[in-house]
Write an enzyme that holds these catalytic residues in place. Structure first.
Site, PDB file in Angstrom:
ATOM      1  N   THR A  27       7.945   9.831  16.101  1.00  9.23           N
ATOM      2  CA  THR A  27       7.995  11.216  16.590  1.00  9.23           C
ATOM      3  C   THR A  27       6.599  11.844  16.592  1.00  9.23           C
ATOM      4  O   THR A  27       6.370  12.805  17.315  1.00  9.23           O
ATOM      5  CB  THR A  27       8.905  12.077  15.688  1.00  9.23           C
ATOM      6  OG1 THR A  27       8.624  11.742  14.335  1.00  9.23           O
ATOM      7  CG2 THR A  27      10.370  11.817  15.976  1.00  9.23           C
ATOM      8  N   GLY A  59       0.404  -5.034   6.922  1.00  5.06           N
ATOM      9  CA  GLY A  59       1.452  -5.341   7.904  1.00  5.06           C
ATOM     10  C   GLY A  59       2.857  -5.109   7.377  1.00  5.06           C
ATOM     11  O   GLY A  59       3.818  -5.653   7.903  1.00  5.06           O
ATOM     12  N   SER A 119       1.283   1.485   5.990  1.00  4.01           N
ATOM     13  CA  SER A 119       0.118   2.175   6.466  1.00  4.01           C
ATOM     14  C   SER A 119      -1.177   1.834   5.726  1.00  4.01           C
ATOM     15  O   SER A 119      -1.969   2.702   5.356  1.00  4.01           O
ATOM     16  CB  SER A 119       0.433   3.666   6.361  1.00  4.01           C
ATOM     17  OG  SER A 119      -0.538   4.403   6.903  1.00  4.01           O
ATOM     18  N   SER A 167      -3.728   0.404   7.024  1.00  2.31           N
ATOM     19  CA  SER A 167      -4.921   0.667   7.846  1.00  2.31           C
ATOM     20  C   SER A 167      -5.358   2.122   7.720  1.00  2.31           C
ATOM     21  O   SER A 167      -6.544   2.409   7.539  1.00  2.31           O
ATOM     22  CB  SER A 167      -4.679   0.289   9.309  1.00  2.31           C
ATOM     23  OG  SER A 167      -3.540   0.930   9.806  1.00  2.31           O
ATOM     24  N   GLU A 211      -8.822   4.465  14.341  1.00  4.83           N
ATOM     25  CA  GLU A 211      -7.710   3.531  14.617  1.00  4.83           C
ATOM     26  C   GLU A 211      -7.537   3.338  16.136  1.00  4.83           C
ATOM     27  O   GLU A 211      -7.370   2.224  16.616  1.00  4.83           O
ATOM     28  CB  GLU A 211      -6.422   4.098  13.996  1.00  4.83           C
ATOM     29  CG  GLU A 211      -5.180   3.288  14.257  1.00  4.83           C
ATOM     30  CD  GLU A 211      -4.906   2.223  13.209  1.00  4.83           C
ATOM     31  OE1 GLU A 211      -5.422   2.323  12.092  1.00  4.83           O
ATOM     32  OE2 GLU A 211      -4.173   1.277  13.534  1.00  4.83           O
ATOM     33  N   ASP A 247       0.219   8.940   9.488  1.00  2.99           N
ATOM     34  CA  ASP A 247      -0.237   8.095   8.378  1.00  2.99           C
ATOM     35  C   ASP A 247      -1.507   8.645   7.739  1.00  2.99           C
ATOM     36  O   ASP A 247      -1.636   8.707   6.521  1.00  2.99           O
ATOM     37  CB  ASP A 247      -0.490   6.661   8.867  1.00  2.99           C
ATOM     38  CG  ASP A 247       0.764   6.025   9.444  1.00  2.99           C
ATOM     39  OD1 ASP A 247       1.845   6.650   9.354  1.00  2.99           O
ATOM     40  OD2 ASP A 247       0.667   4.917   9.989  1.00  2.99           O
TER      41      ASP A 247
HETATM   42  C1  GAF Z   1       2.657   3.795  12.795  1.00  6.92           C
HETATM   43  C2  GAF Z   1       1.705   4.831  13.371  1.00  6.92           C
HETATM   44  F1  GAF Z   1       0.452   4.651  12.883  1.00  6.92           F
HETATM   45  C3  GAF Z   1       2.189   6.255  13.086  1.00  6.92           C
HETATM   46  O1  GAF Z   1       1.347   7.181  13.736  1.00  6.92           O
HETATM   47  C4  GAF Z   1       3.641   6.442  13.520  1.00  6.92           C
HETATM   48  O2  GAF Z   1       3.751   6.569  14.908  1.00  6.92           O
HETATM   49  C5  GAF Z   1       4.518   5.306  12.999  1.00  6.92           C
HETATM   50  O3  GAF Z   1       3.975   4.022  13.311  1.00  6.92           O
HETATM   51  C6  GAF Z   1       5.912   5.365  13.556  1.00  6.92           C
HETATM   52  O4  GAF Z   1       6.546   6.529  13.152  1.00  6.92           O
HETATM   53  O5  GAF Z   1       2.678   3.844  11.400  1.00  6.92           O
END
Ligand code: GAF
Length: 386
Positions: free
Chosen positions: A37, A123, A127, A129, A161, A173
């Site tokens: 979202t 991975g 999150s 990265s 990123e 993230d």
């Molecule tokens: C990844 C992206 F980095 C986030 O910004 C987000 O879109 C997520 O996927 C999905 O909700 O973590």
């Protein structure tokens, strides 16, 4: 803070570069509800966890060279400040992308030495990265006295990123890594970037993460493709409603009228996002008022939408969610993060966690031929000095 990890980064830095570094920590995240979202200007509900990236930073002898060392990969990388570009080596990009952004924004930095390490599994949809990018941005800001505000740190990390990892991610993230608050989730409006801390009161339940050990690659174009599909849906609606700028402004009726007749796949992608935003708003109220069962049910619905309409799940994630649907001790479960692998997030009764893992582990191994790794996530503060 994980003192042992911070100490190990300090020690590695001293071994490599011979001096005492400045140490920074930036956490990974969970997201209770509100997936895919953020880049649609919607809402998210993430929280920073007790798994984090640690960065040690100090000067470089000539003021021009950048010396990097990754604890995770046990590998060094070297370049100079005037030679910053993405590299095929992978991991240095999360550092170099941030350096590139600082240069583009006119911040004055010199060469530096850095060790990067941590315990956010790569991975796994937690999150890692963003945690590296935020740790690096904050470390550089501190070390070179750049005084960068928290929101700018987020935007710098996000842009890094986009440009050096090639993933056109939203802001969730990076925002969560920097702004995380112990025992709270963040209700973030990804359009206005206004946010609210909501206490995470789980009343005897815990957040259990089950890692499928299927490593996703968000960069594998599918993530960016979803983003494009959503933009296509918005463009079709906009032809009839010029005020619409993102799926945040779109209703299901608009999708039925203007997207469904054109393309069923784009319709299903957009429908999922519109429904997920609605789920988040009521789900966040459920959390505030202690209606945890209702929140859990919404998590299952989110998973179904992500799996069937948004098509970002995989058989291992579906297996783990299906396996807990009828467990009394589990309020809700869903895949988490970008998808195609990584973790499920589960709300599980604290005293039933061990038994659940003992049951799921062998069943998952037999069905999918892989181990699961389980973590109980604690909610911690965001980016900080150690
Ligand atoms: C990844 C992206 F980095 C986030 O910004 C987000 O879109 C997520 O996927 C999905 O909700 O973590």
């Amino acid at each position: 803070m994980n003192k042992a990890l911070a100490d190990s980064v300090r020690q590695k830095y001293v071994e490599q570069f011979g001096e005492e570094p400045l140490i920074v920590r930036s956490p990974g995240r969970v997201n209770i509800i509100g997936e895919h979202t953020d880049y649609n200007e919607g809402f998210v509900l993430p929280a920073a966890i007790d798994k984090a990236i640690y960065v040690g930073i100090g000067k470089s002898e000539d003021g021009k060279t950048i010396h990097l060392f990754s604890g995770e990969f046990n590998e060094a990388y070297q370049t100079t400040l005037d030679n910053i570009h993405p590299t095929e080596r992978g991991w240095p990009n999360y550092v170099l992308g941030v350096v590139d952004q600082l240069k583009k924004r006119g911040y004055s930095i010199k060469g530096f030495s850095m060790v990067v390490d941590g315990d956010v599994p790569i991975g796994a949809g937690l999150s890692s990265s963003a945690a590296v990018e935020c740790a690096v941005a904050f470390a550089l800001s501190q070390f070179f006295n750049l005084n960068i505000g928290k929101r700018d740190l987020d935007f710098i990390a996000q842009k890094a990123e986009h440009e050096f990892a090639g993933v056109l991610c939203g802001i969730m993230d990076q925002f969560d890594s920097v702004f995380g608050k112990k025992d709270h989730v963040i209700k973030l409006d990804c359009r206005s970037i206004e946010y609210e801390y909501v206490p995470l009161k789980l009343e005897g339940y815990k957040i259990l993460l089950l890692n499928t050990n299927v490593k996703h690659s968000l960069a594998s174009s599918e993530y960016n493709k979803r983003r494009q599909e959503c933009e296509q849906g918005v463009a079709w609606v906009k032809e009839h409603h010029p005020d619409v700028n993102s799926l945040r402004d779109v209703t299901k009726q608009m999708l039925d009228e203007h997207v469904k007749p054109k393309d069923d796949l784009v319709y299903r992608r957009c429908k999922y996002v519109v429904e997920e935003n609605e789920r988040l708003i009521t789900g966040c109220d459920d959390l505030k008022t202690g209606r945890l069962e209702a929140l859990g049910q919404k998590m299952f619905q989110t998973h179904d939408g992500l799996s069937k309409d948004y098509s970002v799940s995989c058989k291992e994630l579906d297996y783990l969610v299906d396996a807990v649907r009828s467990e009394e001790a589990v309020l809700g479960a869903r895949m988490m993060g970008g998808g195609f692998g990584g973790c499920t997030i589960n709300l599980v009764k604290e005293n039933a966690i061990d038994e659940l893992i003992q049951k799921l582990g062998p069943a998952y191994k037999q069905a999918m031929g892989k181990e699961i790794t389980a973590y109980v996530a604690q909610i911690e503060d965001g980016t900080s000095l150690c």
